[in-house]
Design an enzyme around this catalytic site. Structure first.
Site, short mmCIF file in Angstrom:
data_model
loop_
_atom_site.label_atom_id
_atom_site.label_comp_id
_atom_site.label_asym_id
_atom_site.label_seq_id
_atom_site.Cartn_x
_atom_site.Cartn_y
_atom_site.Cartn_z
N GLU A 297 21.80 19.14 105.24
CA GLU A 297 23.05 18.46 105.59
C GLU A 297 22.84 17.43 106.70
O GLU A 297 23.56 16.44 106.79
CB GLU A 297 24.10 19.50 106.04
CG GLU A 297 25.38 19.40 105.26
CD GLU A 297 26.40 20.47 105.62
OE1 GLU A 297 26.38 21.04 106.74
OE2 GLU A 297 27.27 20.74 104.77
N HIS A 326 3.72 35.42 93.92
CA HIS A 326 3.76 35.80 92.51
C HIS A 326 4.85 35.04 91.76
O HIS A 326 5.29 35.46 90.71
CB HIS A 326 3.98 37.31 92.38
CG HIS A 326 2.82 38.10 92.89
ND1 HIS A 326 1.87 38.66 92.07
CD2 HIS A 326 2.42 38.39 94.16
CE1 HIS A 326 0.96 39.28 92.80
NE2 HIS A 326 1.27 39.13 94.07
N LYS A 440 35.58 17.60 97.85
CA LYS A 440 36.80 18.20 98.42
C LYS A 440 38.04 17.49 97.91
O LYS A 440 39.05 18.10 97.56
CB LYS A 440 36.78 18.10 99.95
CG LYS A 440 36.01 19.21 100.63
CD LYS A 440 36.27 19.16 102.15
CE LYS A 440 35.22 19.94 102.89
NZ LYS A 440 35.26 19.71 104.35
#
Lengths: 472, 472
Positions: A297, A326, A440
């Site tokens: 951010e 792994h 938003k």
């Protein structure tokens, strides 16, 4: 250098051309950035003193808050079974990471006695309806203390959770007693939670106005949750203060935060668009999540400080040693040279576990017998670093002498300063997040929130999806 | 298309130039790969029939195993409190992901009655000494059934755990009764666990020899843990079988696995070196971890099939909606155009949660009242996809009508086929992992394992680290 062996160590040998060859960083490359580093340092100092980087004051100016929190915790902890953070992003990632780092790995499954009388901790940082419903199956909400964390008090996710749970509490414990179940962490004067707290008489802790979400773990945001689970928050702040002073040095060779950023800056400019954080300790696993927000951010930005379009940024990637050997190591070793890998190591784990000398007749496991798991994890970390170096892949290590409140405080402050410094080197604003508004606003428009009519029209008029690009 | 509404949906509108402009994929680009797609399909069919891609047989040929597992689970589940997987990589990621997807979000905190009589599940996939010690604090090992999962029986991490825990069990329950606490999942004939099982009389389930770790979730590796927690493993296999047939179609426009890979192939060749998987459901969170191993280890390769050095690969990144909108979305929207983002959506969640119509006087939260959290998460997902599209960032969605055993089986098979197909398109071997040997060999050398003397010498003679590249 410090005498108590409490200092984090930054080892960047395997970033250097001396080890990984032509693709590595040279001493000259760092030297050539000297002037840029000096200017960036000056900017850091200016911002620090001018109130433009207030997270740096947190380790030094919160003695009153610490007392207030400790008093509050002692007053309430016996009456509650669970402390529940309602928050998202910076309000959640820090509390989760610190809890995981410093408390028992199965803390919530311990008895209250084994938790030294402190409550369980839940962090509800999503709006998945299955999560809250599931949560309600395992707690008694009358015995929960809900900590609503939002500076503006308008975070949709957090506020929707609060609206649901406050109503339930009102029905269950009644409006008169509910003040024992709710505590806010929010701005001093502005925002919905301030208003609601006044009206309903809820206790409230203050987030300093100059401290943004992802830099707020060492403010009331993180300290309350930590203290509520028995973590020594003074030590957290002491560690951060120690590191802050160390990272105020202008000399990049003596400043781990500056060096961390400088090496990333060089690597990124050469095309390495990922920063992988790979702790070799389950306790540090969620520090990668916290770092991922901080780094992403802060430096992922469309514009630089002159307003030029740059689409800058480096993607943080979370990994865990040895587990991800792994899963991801194949790619990291053999794949493209497009990442910097940061391992986090721990010199002294809290426990030691001996592998017994059994199955001596089976040669490809018997060599483990008589050694400890501590040796195994140390050797595997060293092996991974060595293997990456041999494949000419940049990697550096941050070593924790021990994982405790002091070193976690150090680490948080170091990474925050490194991120701020990276912003300076890149000439971008590391403290805003303008790019989240589009999403938003689209959400508000779809909810028909007043003021978002034109966004709604834009969405309706946008090209609608086509069936031919859908496979059912 | 399917009538039961059980099919996953792949929506790739926002990958296309029609939406994201010049940077997007065009219909012609897909068309131009027609011949490559045809050849890759032929290779897939040859491998499928020639036993070179045995994971595709798992959904169809395991009826006996299913009965055997169900019988075993019924015989033992009442006597145990916890089922504990000792495994790492493919032996751990699948079991964790399926459990999280299909059982209660706080499963281990439920009473046994609420777990319908099934045991708790722990997966120990690291060698951190604090983890095993912590685990021992919350269970009674006499009431644990340890499932040691390793095809070769020589995985250091898993075998060291087994050596520690078997010894503890021998001391606690005695050598005569220990067979009730240990079960193996391993090869049919080869390896240490076969040998140990014979000698000590432990029950053993078989991993088919042609199925590699990251493709093994629908073999005994994943099915035993799933069934032990009450998951309907027949439905898992049915979903996988359904998807396998759908993904056997040659036509890329009708084959979601082929299309998923083809779009990634185009995007990667244009420089997008990351594949972000972002589920909008806590239940699917660990599917990203499972996918991360599958995608990274399969296509991250130094050599192509002709032995040419290619350093190929695309780094999988794990994210979670809506949580990571408050962490990663800033970077994804405004940062470099270097990733493909895959959202996972859920049409119908298992629960519905109403946000009450309270605080009507506070306009920037009152718009939420009267809606459900289900609507909120759906709208936020759509908003994120829309915002990414508006920033010209490639994204596609995989939609689950519901999350259940059938659709999870579908998803697993679809992603495994997509990965195999991606290997064909890239002309690399998607089924080996030669790059992890270097690190393993270094570990063996440091433990003085016989046969690794020259590696040890190489390490001793390698350039040692310098103090000047360390900050203390």
């Amino acid at each position: 250098m410090n005498e108590n062996n409490l200092g984090l160590i930054l080892d960047y040998n395997y970033m250097m051309a001396d080890y990984i060859g032509g693709k590595g960083i040279t001493a000259q490359e760092i030297e050539s950035l000297k002037e840029k580093i000096r200017l960036s340092h000056n900017n850091m100092m200016i911002k620090k003193t001018n109130g433009m980087m207030d997270f740096r004051r947190l380790p030094f100016e919160q003695m009153d808050l610490v007392s207030e929190i400790k008093e509050y915790v002692n007053a309430v902890k016996n009456d509650i079974e669970a402390f529940v953070v309602l928050g998202i992003g910076g309000s959640a990632l820090g509390p989760i990471a610190v809890q995981q780092a410093l408390n028992h790995p199965y803390y919530n499954e311990l008895t209250k006695e084994k938790r030294n009388g402190y409550p369980r901790l839940y962090v509800l940082d999503n709006v998945d309806p299955e999560r809250i419903s599931g949560f309600l199956d395992v707690v008694d909400i009358e015995k929960c203390l809900f900590n609503v964390v939002s500076k503006s008090g308008s975070t949709s996710e957090t506020m929707s959770q609060f609206m649901i749970l406050e109503k339930m509490l009102e029905e269950k414990v009644g409006s008169d007693k509910i003040r024992g179940n709710i505590v806010f962490t929010t701005d001093r004067e502005k925002g919905n939670l301030v208003e609601i707290a006044k009206k309903k008489g809820y206790r409230s802790f203050v987030i300093p106005s100059g401290v943004g979400g992802r830099y707020s773990e060492l403010s009331s945001v993180g300290l309350l949750a930590a203290a509520m689970c028995g973590i020594d928050i003074e030590e957290l702040l002491k560690g951060a203060a120690y590191m802050d002073e160390l990272c105020s040095r202008e000399d990049v060779y003596q400043n781990p935060a500056y060096m961390f950023a400088t090496l990333h800056f060089i690597a990124m400019n050469q095309g390495r668009n990922m920063s992988v954080m790979m702790p070799y300790a389950d306790s540090l696993k969620y520090m990668s999540d916290w770092y991922a927000q901080l780094w992403a951010e802060s430096i992922g930005k469309k514009y630089d400080l002159e307003g030029k379009v740059v689409h800058a940024g480096q993607t943080p990637v979370k990994a865990l040693g040895v587990t991800d050997q792994h899963s991801q190591l194949q790619l990291y070793s053999e794949g493209p040279d497009d990442k910097v890998i940061i391992t986090l190591g721990v010199k002294e784990y809290k426990k030691e576990l001996m592998i017994p000398a059994v199955y001596e007749e089976i040669k490809n496991i018997s060599f483990l017998g008589g050694h400890t798991q501590n040796e195994l994890i140390h050797i595997e970390q060293a092996s991974t670093e060595y293997a990456l170096m041999r494949s000419s892949k940049m990697n550096m290590a941050i070593l924790f002498p021990r994982v405790n409140a002091f070193t976690i405080g150090e680490f948080i402050q170091m990474m925050e300063i490194a991120t701020g410094f990276m912003g300076e080197l890149m000439n971008i604003n590391a403290f805003d997040q303008p790019g989240v508004e589009e999403s938003k606003n689209a959400t508000y428009a779809m909810f028909n929130k007043p003021g978002y009519e034109s966004k709604r029209r834009e969405m309706e008029e946008a090209k609608q999806k086509e069936e031919r690009f859908i496979i059912r």
